[in-house]
Design a protein around this motif. Sequence first.
Motif: not given
Length: 426
Positions: A134, A136, A195-198, A368, A392, A396, A398
């Motif tokens: 996952g 980016f 990590q960009y998402y979490t 997040s 996201r 999610v 952020r």
Amino acid sequence: MESTQYEYTEAYAHYMDRNDPLNHFKERFYHPKVNGIPAIYLCGNSLGLQPKNVIDHLQKELINWADMAVDGHFHGEDPWYGARMKSKPILAHIVGAKEHEVVAMNNLTSNLHFLLVSFYQPTEKKFKIITEGGAFPSDMYTLETQVRFHGYDPKEAIIEIYPRDGEHTLRTEDILAHISAHQEDLALVMMAGLQYYTGQVFDMESITKAGQEAGAYVGFDLAHAAGNAPLNLHDWGVDFAAWCSYKYLNSGPGNISGIFVHEKHADNPYLPRFAGWWGHDEKERFKMERGFKPMYGADGWQLANTNILALAAHQAALELFGEAGMAKLRKKSELLTGYLEFLIKQTNSDVLEIITPENPKERGCQLSLLVHKGGKEVFDEFYMHGIVGDWRHPNVIRVAPTPLYNSFMDVYNFAKILEQALNKFV
């Protein structure tokens, strides 16, 4: 500003702001409006706000261009020929490097490709890459196309590590176990630093040590880490890294990137690279002769002459980092993000889950929020009330309270609107 006995009160937020030694930096940025409402901007993880001093830095270079034209390369107060040098001390401070290990150039994905020319050298035996699942999209596409360029199938060559079932973030022990399991065929470990998402900050020191002991190069995409999380790239022994300057470094949309190359590679004649004349020995650059002679350190990976206007905006923002100092910024960040976490938990909502690690050492300023029900409606309600965050897919939100320009009152007001939105839609 030592308190961690947080309180869900306006008086407490004001108290923390009054005792914040960095609070005055908030007024040195332009703050947008949403629907005519002054925004609470919690989206520095996507695009940082504009420092008010940017216009002066740009105007100076525009005047130099108007007054001197080509002579600006070698004349004036700051000749363009060596313009990159001015940013090096602060960049080195931000990422924990020596000045000759960093340089501002190009954009992030271009720099990753150029660095992988040097640091992804697969052989028949060692050709695999480890990265986080996952990642980016730009990182995924970069690795996929690099692997294909060398004639390998990404499905076979790229090993993606995912969290365990029921977990949202990666355990360091699992990353190290994958490295150990693939040491015979591993050529490269390249993953995000944050990590960009979490919002998880990886243990870059341990990952670097394990990867190198397995005979692989190790590099990081620091797009979400530079200017946000503590970095010590030189002492950790990281082989290479790259970052953008438009998120936490507040240097303008799509602005110039930066790279780190450890000094152990500074003048390695056996390390391949794609060359350009701005990476050639500047003492001989204008001889215009064949035979590339790279400059020592990261400068030797440059290709074209520096984008002066981009670098001017970058320098304006970097000067604020130099003035504030990363240690003070980090101290405020931990308090501010901790306060945000505390307030979110006060909502007592069973549909809201923070998937960013609780341990401050494993996160930057981003949290997040996994919204199990009504996520997009909640997010849209934020925006209608002047909250700028980031949605996201699939569920999610952020939010990133940035210590240079966000306040404890920003976080408090966000929490009040969050509570209102959850009550309305959940």
